[in-house]
Motif scaffolding. Structure first.
Motif, PDB file in Angstrom:
ATOM      1  N   SER A  61       0.812  -1.300  -0.062  1.00  0.00           N
ATOM      2  CA  SER A  61       0.079   0.009  -0.027  1.00  0.00           C
ATOM      3  C   SER A  61       0.767   1.210  -0.105  1.00  0.00           C
ATOM      4  O   SER A  61       0.459   2.523  -0.136  1.00  0.00           O
ATOM      5  CB  SER A  61      -0.895  -0.070   1.208  1.00  0.00           C
ATOM      6  OG  SER A  61      -0.303   0.136   2.493  1.00  0.00           O
ATOM      7  N   GLY A 236      -7.730  -1.266  -3.400  1.00  0.00           N
ATOM      8  CA  GLY A 236      -6.850  -1.517  -2.315  1.00  0.00           C
ATOM      9  C   GLY A 236      -7.179  -3.344  -2.449  1.00  0.00           C
ATOM     10  O   GLY A 236      -5.863  -3.931  -1.953  1.00  0.00           O
ATOM     11  N   GLN A 364      -5.969  -1.053   1.896  1.00  0.00           N
ATOM     12  CA  GLN A 364      -4.973  -2.523   1.718  1.00  0.00           C
ATOM     13  C   GLN A 364      -4.202  -2.576   2.885  1.00  0.00           C
ATOM     14  O   GLN A 364      -3.943  -3.687   3.216  1.00  0.00           O
ATOM     15  CB  GLN A 364      -3.895  -1.911   0.762  1.00  0.00           C
ATOM     16  CG  GLN A 364      -3.453  -3.250   0.044  1.00  0.00           C
ATOM     17  CD  GLN A 364      -2.588  -2.599  -1.368  1.00  0.00           C
ATOM     18  OE1 GLN A 364      -1.738  -2.228  -1.363  1.00  0.00           O
ATOM     19  NE2 GLN A 364      -3.230  -3.329  -2.532  1.00  0.00           N
TER      20      GLN A 364
END
Length: 434
Positions: A61, A236, A364
């Motif tokens: 992420s 995500g 995420q």
């Protein structure tokens, strides 16, 4: 750096495709591929560095977080210097980040490299839209956006089975070394092929008030209240956790996971093109793009509900449906471009990107933290309950915007019905009087 000035040359449709669309689409292809490649590389990364789900989520992420940070400066640079020069600088920076990732030895090294990668590739989609919109009529933008997103889907698909095949001949470090070179070559290709685009050397950074104006505008708030959270969930989850769900919940081997991820990412191609075509078709019949988005988001949430309950008869189908239906969230860009005042569209797109990528980072990383609350079994698989809780949390986050949208639509539909009944009544009265 010399700003790109003068009016753009007149180009045929074929020339626009080859000299503008394809070079920038290649950058978006590489950006999407590098954004999603960790879904297949996760087992190798976990084995090499002994990563926890939280660390894996944070590492992946970081790409989104740096994406978000770069949106405002990239938007200003695109206005001042044009997409051709800006994209060259960004792609070279992205190439540096990819090569750093190839040589990283610790979690911290890879985290920094992933962030640099995101800084460099954070403007690929915006640069493409900025360049293409110079030659494309506004009414065609939904379809062109769909084609561009489809190219991104092709990049995401390439990050699955093709990457797994490449790993038979090299390791993940060798793969990133090759991708770093390709990223640099893409930047050079844009400079060599793309014609000069008009820039505004007097463009200034948006003031705080101008950004507030974007967030206060009813059209922007209405759009993001419905589509923003589903969009962040789509970004995500598709780039990492849908693959881990297939491995831990469905218990598919790595080869099957790569194949299903390939089908899932390939579905983005068809979904993106279909969204553009359906939106234009619905518009000709009086249905607003936001209404199309409302139906699509409702279907997307239903797919996630099926993931929560782990609908056993077709776990493979659910992984494909997640990305196929989730592409509807890409309509957010076209809705904002069509409904916002012309003087706010550039800033609105920048603010939208900022919100989307910050949200994708939170989704995420947060998903990994939730799954990491449970302990894996002796084979490294996390329990089904961990994923059920994580997906249920995402569904709960999306429900308020979806419910608000349909509650908002109901009074409008009732008002339209009343007006229609009134018109019928007046026509009937007039006929009776005759």
């Amino acid at each position: 750096m010399t700003p790109e000035t003068n009016e753009p040359p007149r180009l045929s449709g074929l020339a626009v495709f080859f000299y503008v669309f394809l070079p920038f689409a290649l950058g978006h292809f590489l950006s999407s591929m590098l954004r999603n490649v960790n879904a297949v590389l996760a087992p190798s990364l976990v084995h090499s560095l002994a990563l926890t789900p939280g660390e894996l989520g944070l590492l992946t992420s970081a790409f989104f977080f740096s994406f978000a940070l770069v949106q405002l400066p990239v938007g200003i640079a695109l206005d001042r210097f044009g997409p051709r020069i800006v994209q060259l600088v960004l792609m070279l920076l992205g190439s540096v980040g990819v090569l750093m990732f190839a040589r990283g030895q610790t979690f911290t090294h890879l985290l920094i490299a992933r962030a640099v990668m995101g800084f460099g590739l954070g403007g690929c989609f915006m640069s493409a839209v900025k360049a293409i919109s110079t030659w494309i009529a506004p009414k065609r933008l939904p379809s062109v956006h769909g084609y561009l997103i489809a190219i991104g889907g092709l990049g995401a698909a390439t990050a699955t089975m093709p990457v797994r095949l490449v790993l038979q001949y090299t390791d993940w470090r060798g793969l990133f070394a090759v991708l770093g070179g390709l990223t640099a070559c893409c930047g050079l290709l844009i400079v060599l092929l793309v014609p000069l685009c008009k820039g505004n050397a007097n463009a200034k950074a948006p003031t705080l008030q101008s950004i507030v104006d974007v967030y206060r505008h009813p059209a922007f708030r209405t759009t993001v209240s419905l589509v923003l959270v589903p969009h962040t969930v789509f970004f995500g989850i598709q780039g990492l956790w849908i693959g881990r769900w297939l491995a831990d919940v469905a218990r598919f081997p790595d080869s099957a996971v790569a194949y299903l991820l390939y089908l899932s990412m390939a579905a983005v191609i068809f979904g993106a093109i279909a969204v553009g075509m359906i939106t234009e078709w619905a518009g000709r019949r009086g249905l607003l793009p936001l209404d199309v988005a409302g139906i699509g988001v409702a279907l997307f949430v239903l797919v996630q509900v099926a993931l929560v309950v782990s609908y056993t008869p077709s776990l493979q189908l659910l992984s494909v449906l997640f990305t196929l239906v989730g592409t509807i969230t890409g309509i957010e860009y076209a809705i904002v471009a069509q409904t916002m005042p012309k003087e706010l569209t550039g800033r609105a797109a920048t603010c939208l990107n900022l919100l989307i990528f910050i949200g994708a980072f939170v989704v995420q990383a947060g998903f990994g933290q939730l799954v990491g609350l449970w302990h894996p079994d002796r084979f490294g698989h996390y329990p089904v309950l961990a994923y059920r809780v994580a997906f249920a949390a995402l569904v709960l986050l999306q429900l308020p915007g979806l419910v608000r949208h349909f509650l908002r639509r109901r009074p409008v539909q009732c008002q339209i019905a009343l007006l229609a009944n009134k018109e019928d009544y007046e026509i009937g009265s007039l006929r009776s009087s005759r």
